[in-house]
Design an enzyme around this catalytic site. Sequence first.
Site, PDB file in Angstrom:
ATOM      1  N   LYS A  66      24.654   6.734   2.848  1.00  0.00           N
ATOM      2  CA  LYS A  66      24.198   5.676   1.937  1.00  0.00           C
ATOM      3  C   LYS A  66      24.795   5.911   0.551  1.00  0.00           C
ATOM      4  O   LYS A  66      25.323   4.989  -0.074  1.00  0.00           O
ATOM      5  CB  LYS A  66      22.667   5.697   1.822  1.00  0.00           C
ATOM      6  N   GLN A  83      16.193  16.340  -4.136  1.00  0.00           N
ATOM      7  CA  GLN A  83      15.358  15.152  -4.022  1.00  0.00           C
ATOM      8  C   GLN A  83      13.877  15.455  -3.786  1.00  0.00           C
ATOM      9  O   GLN A  83      13.512  16.353  -3.036  1.00  0.00           O
ATOM     10  CB  GLN A  83      15.922  14.247  -2.920  1.00  0.00           C
ATOM     11  N   THR A 114       0.817  -1.225   0.000  1.00  0.00           N
ATOM     12  CA  THR A 114       0.000   0.000   0.000  1.00  0.00           C
ATOM     13  C   THR A 114       0.846   1.269   0.000  1.00  0.00           C
ATOM     14  O   THR A 114       0.308   2.371  -0.099  1.00  0.00           O
ATOM     15  CB  THR A 114      -0.932   0.029   1.232  1.00  0.00           C
ATOM     16  N   HIS A 173      14.138  12.728  -8.710  1.00  0.00           N
ATOM     17  CA  HIS A 173      15.354  13.227  -8.060  1.00  0.00           C
ATOM     18  C   HIS A 173      16.300  13.785  -9.130  1.00  0.00           C
ATOM     19  O   HIS A 173      16.473  13.183 -10.186  1.00  0.00           O
ATOM     20  CB  HIS A 173      16.108  12.092  -7.359  1.00  0.00           C
ATOM     21  N   ARG A 226      -1.021  -2.624  10.309  1.00  0.00           N
ATOM     22  CA  ARG A 226      -1.744  -1.352  10.210  1.00  0.00           C
ATOM     23  C   ARG A 226      -2.493  -1.209   8.876  1.00  0.00           C
ATOM     24  O   ARG A 226      -3.600  -0.687   8.827  1.00  0.00           O
ATOM     25  CB  ARG A 226      -0.732  -0.199  10.372  1.00  0.00           C
ATOM     26  N   ASN A 281      12.417   8.693  -9.000  1.00  0.00           N
ATOM     27  CA  ASN A 281      12.927   8.013  -7.800  1.00  0.00           C
ATOM     28  C   ASN A 281      12.074   6.826  -7.383  1.00  0.00           C
ATOM     29  O   ASN A 281      12.551   5.932  -6.691  1.00  0.00           O
ATOM     30  CB  ASN A 281      13.030   9.003  -6.628  1.00  0.00           C
ATOM     31  N   CYS A 326      17.625   5.163  -3.643  1.00  0.00           N
ATOM     32  CA  CYS A 326      17.184   5.797  -4.896  1.00  0.00           C
ATOM     33  C   CYS A 326      18.232   6.744  -5.490  1.00  0.00           C
ATOM     34  O   CYS A 326      18.530   6.689  -6.683  1.00  0.00           O
ATOM     35  CB  CYS A 326      15.878   6.548  -4.677  1.00  0.00           C
TER      36      CYS A 326
END
Lengths: 348, 348
Positions: A222, A158, A14, A251, A42, A325, A131
């Site tokens: 990252k 971004q 989702t 991005h 959830r 992205n 990404c």
Amino acid sequence: MSQKGFHVAVVGATGAVGQQMIQTLMKEKFPIGKLTLLSSARSAGKKVNVNGEEYTVQEATPDSFEGVDIALFSAGGSVSKELAPEAVKRGAVVVDNTSAFRMETDVPLVVPEVNESDLYHHKGIIANPNCSTIQMVVALEPIRQKFGLKKVIVSTYQAVSGAGAAAVEELMDQTKAILNKENYEPNILPVKSDNKHYQIAFNAIPQIDKFQENDFTFEEMKMINETKKIMHLPDLQVAATCVRLPIAVGHSESVYFEIESEHVTAQEIKEVLKDAPGVVLQDEPENQLYPMPADCVGKNEVFVGRIRKDLDEPRGFHMWVVSDNLLKGAAWNSVQIAERLIELGLVK
Amino acid sequence: MSQKGFHVAVVGATGAVGQQMIQTLMKEKFPIGKLTLLSSARSAGKKVNVNGEEYTVQEATPDSFEGVDIALFSAGGSVSKELAPEAVKRGAVVVDNTSAFRMETDVPLVVPEVNESDLYHHKGIIANPNCSTIQMVVALEPIRQKFGLKKVIVSTYQAVSGAGAAAVEELMDQTKAILNKENYEPNILPVKSDNKHYQIAFNAIPQIDKFQENDFTFEEMKMINETKKIMHLPDLQVAATCVRLPIAVGHSESVYFEIESEHVTAQEIKEVLKDAPGVVLQDEPENQLYPMPADCVGKNEVFVGRIRKDLDEPRGFHMWVVSDNLLKGAAWNSVQIAERLIELGLVK
């Protein structure tokens, strides 16, 4: 694999990326025998429409992965940490879009255009990179192959969809409020779980993910660490500054890089990128042609332009790299990994 | 100068920068004996309210400058080229906010925090640098003074007000149209006089001003050439990538720089900037404190944060520099030059 195709599970079905994964599987006519949509407790129970058929999203548990061939994870690092090994135990190959396993030495971190052959060493989990890292290495790898690569300094631009669907909603609601001179209370960006939240509409926030001990953000680290791992260049100099902007999808990156070869022209860099896999060269300053996020939405490729030789450093160049992205940065790269795994015979 | 104060003329009084100039003159309690508001023929006749008094804007002609002590120009390069020499002939000192004279050797290009003493050599015209250059050199100069400076690589995040009031209107109208799913036709950004115009709302445009023969834009070349001139460092290595973003006011810059000294820490850079003129240090990652355009609007200072030492290059550092492009980037720097000219006795 059944005769009809593979049993594919999407975990985080989702979410912003999960939704794109489902759409990408359909668009790419992925050989699906059975599709299972999973999520956290959830979101379980939600209905998702896939090609006219209604699916009920189920809560992901270890047993959800019985009989699954390929599991695409994008439900956050803690879900991956808990359930990806359970999926592997039950015989699935996991393509994980979170940062949970990316830097583990026995987990390949793969961008097919760059290091597809790392897939051969997988032990059940393949990590999908961050990404902003993916689109940069797609543009850098063909240059490295031809001219070598010594140094990279990147500043990112971004989009908020990198922080999830709720962040896009926050951008849009906030923008409306500001245009209507109404009050608003930021409560997602820059980082939902961090202490302070700031306006993103008509603003620039130089924080993506949390700060690390060295004052770089986790997003910046990252980009630094993943680039070295994917490109198999542990000594590559990489620096990153990551900035969130009021853009929904797409991005952009201002990339300075130094190559090893001497006497290379900007034209030669363009020639290399013109024929590079996954790259679309958009570089005609005389026609005001350059990549922009608004043009890349919904496309799988990485768009590169504004290629210039540095005016001082004979091995230095600048370029502008743009990609969707949610697609090459996430869903498409994950599905592409799954496709390559099948083609290379690496799914049991 | 009359006993009551100086006769000040603002040329381009109805523009985005001109309006800020008038407000800044008032806010700074500039010693004005008489204020004359001038513009092109197109805007002449417009009424402008200054501290409750209504002024009619007059068409700027050579004779408009009779008796003027200080003329602040911000009505485009062609107006400055034609009329600034006429104003000087009539005894005025001109502070010119356009690019018309910036690179002329006998015209000082001044940021008071950096090269105030260049004012002594003026021959009637002092040039105000480009907005994105000003805020960068304010942050770099104190670092240069203490540690030397070898190299600068900057990527900018620029607000649309740099392209004028009509560009801000375009951003806002376009944003509304997109939120309401209505059509719109871009016709100002990225460069009004260029051939193609692109969506700026929720987008990033890697073009500010027109492309030059070397594929850098004029804005990028301004940053490169003006930085060397202002800092008196003709051999400084400078590279720039300039990008327009959906932000109304406030330019941001991701600046990588290399100093000459060895063994300098990020903490030492912060110490220098903490006490630097015109600089506000906002650098507490642990409290998510860093500069953002939304916070700098209406302020004269240059805000600096995100200072980090490069992880590979021992003399390399990164920082994030934000300022109100209409104030320190234009109106405030011009008024500040005028103030300094008076204090140094350089206005006849």
